[in-house]
Design a protein around this motif. Sequence first.
Motif, PDB file in Angstrom:
ATOM      1  N   PHE A 286       0.839  -1.191   0.000  1.00 18.38           N
ATOM      2  CA  PHE A 286       0.000   0.000   0.000  1.00 18.38           C
ATOM      3  C   PHE A 286       0.870   1.234   0.000  1.00 18.38           C
ATOM      4  O   PHE A 286       2.040   1.186   0.359  1.00 18.38           O
ATOM      5  CB  PHE A 286      -1.045   0.022   1.126  1.00 18.38           C
TER       6      PHE A 286
ATOM      7  N   ASN B 103       3.423  -8.336   7.798  1.00 14.10           N
ATOM      8  CA  ASN B 103       1.977  -8.127   7.802  1.00 14.10           C
ATOM      9  C   ASN B 103       1.284  -9.389   8.307  1.00 14.10           C
ATOM     10  O   ASN B 103       1.219 -10.393   7.608  1.00 14.10           O
ATOM     11  CB  ASN B 103       1.488  -7.771   6.400  1.00 14.10           C
TER      12      ASN B 103
ATOM     13  N   TRP C 296      -1.965  -9.267   9.765  1.00  9.71           N
ATOM     14  CA  TRP C 296      -3.382  -9.035   9.957  1.00  9.71           C
ATOM     15  C   TRP C 296      -4.063  -8.819   8.610  1.00  9.71           C
ATOM     16  O   TRP C 296      -3.622  -7.994   7.826  1.00  9.71           O
ATOM     17  CB  TRP C 296      -3.581  -7.798  10.832  1.00  9.71           C
ATOM     18  N   PRO C 297      -5.153  -9.538   8.335  1.00  3.87           N
ATOM     19  CA  PRO C 297      -5.837  -9.346   7.050  1.00  3.87           C
ATOM     20  C   PRO C 297      -6.540  -7.982   7.000  1.00  3.87           C
ATOM     21  O   PRO C 297      -7.242  -7.621   7.949  1.00  3.87           O
ATOM     22  CB  PRO C 297      -6.856 -10.487   7.019  1.00  3.87           C
ATOM     23  N   GLN C 298      -6.330  -7.256   5.950  1.00  5.47           N
ATOM     24  CA  GLN C 298      -6.936  -5.938   5.804  1.00  5.47           C
ATOM     25  C   GLN C 298      -8.416  -6.060   5.476  1.00  5.47           C
ATOM     26  O   GLN C 298      -8.797  -6.872   4.652  1.00  5.47           O
ATOM     27  CB  GLN C 298      -6.227  -5.127   4.701  1.00  5.47           C
ATOM     28  N   ARG C 299      -9.211  -5.219   6.105  1.00  5.67           N
ATOM     29  CA  ARG C 299     -10.654  -5.238   5.870  1.00  5.67           C
ATOM     30  C   ARG C 299     -11.178  -3.863   5.477  1.00  5.67           C
ATOM     31  O   ARG C 299     -12.212  -3.771   4.833  1.00  5.67           O
ATOM     32  CB  ARG C 299     -11.379  -5.729   7.112  1.00  5.67           C
ATOM     33  N   ILE C 300     -10.511  -2.790   5.894  1.00  2.00           N
ATOM     34  CA  ILE C 300     -11.009  -1.448   5.558  1.00  2.00           C
ATOM     35  C   ILE C 300      -9.847  -0.596   5.058  1.00  2.00           C
ATOM     36  O   ILE C 300      -8.687  -0.914   5.280  1.00  2.00           O
ATOM     37  CB  ILE C 300     -11.696  -0.750   6.768  1.00  2.00           C
ATOM     38  N   GLY C 301     -10.193   0.479   4.369  1.00 10.96           N
ATOM     39  CA  GLY C 301      -9.187   1.429   3.928  1.00 10.96           C
ATOM     40  C   GLY C 301      -8.508   1.089   2.617  1.00 10.96           C
ATOM     41  O   GLY C 301      -7.620   1.811   2.177  1.00 10.96           O
ATOM     42  N   PHE C 302      -8.912   0.011   1.968  1.00  6.80           N
ATOM     43  CA  PHE C 302      -8.309  -0.403   0.717  1.00  6.80           C
ATOM     44  C   PHE C 302      -9.358  -0.445  -0.372  1.00  6.80           C
ATOM     45  O   PHE C 302     -10.465  -0.920  -0.156  1.00  6.80           O
ATOM     46  CB  PHE C 302      -7.639  -1.781   0.872  1.00  6.80           C
TER      47      PHE C 302
END
Length: 99
Positions: A37, A89, A91-97
Amino acid sequence: MLYVFHLIDRPGSAALRLQTRPEHKACLAQLQERIAFAGPLLQDDGQTMIGSLLVIDFPGRAAAEAWLAQEPFHRSGLYASVQIHAFSNLWPQRIGFAP
């Protein structure tokens, strides 16, 4: 390995950031497949850019530092503060992407 670039602009450098931004974005596009990111750091108003946060895959610190040395914002003297850290990394991303 992922490397986090935490980069803070020099005070009063908004015009330099805007002037150099197209070259910066073109530079990032050259390694887009390795970017986890990337984006501007903002003031609490959600619009005023005050720095950059990038997470990019490089084979090692030397390669990360070599890339930053030629990056347009860095070359222009935009940044007052530069920190580079290896990152894992977990933690799986869930928001902001973007979807």
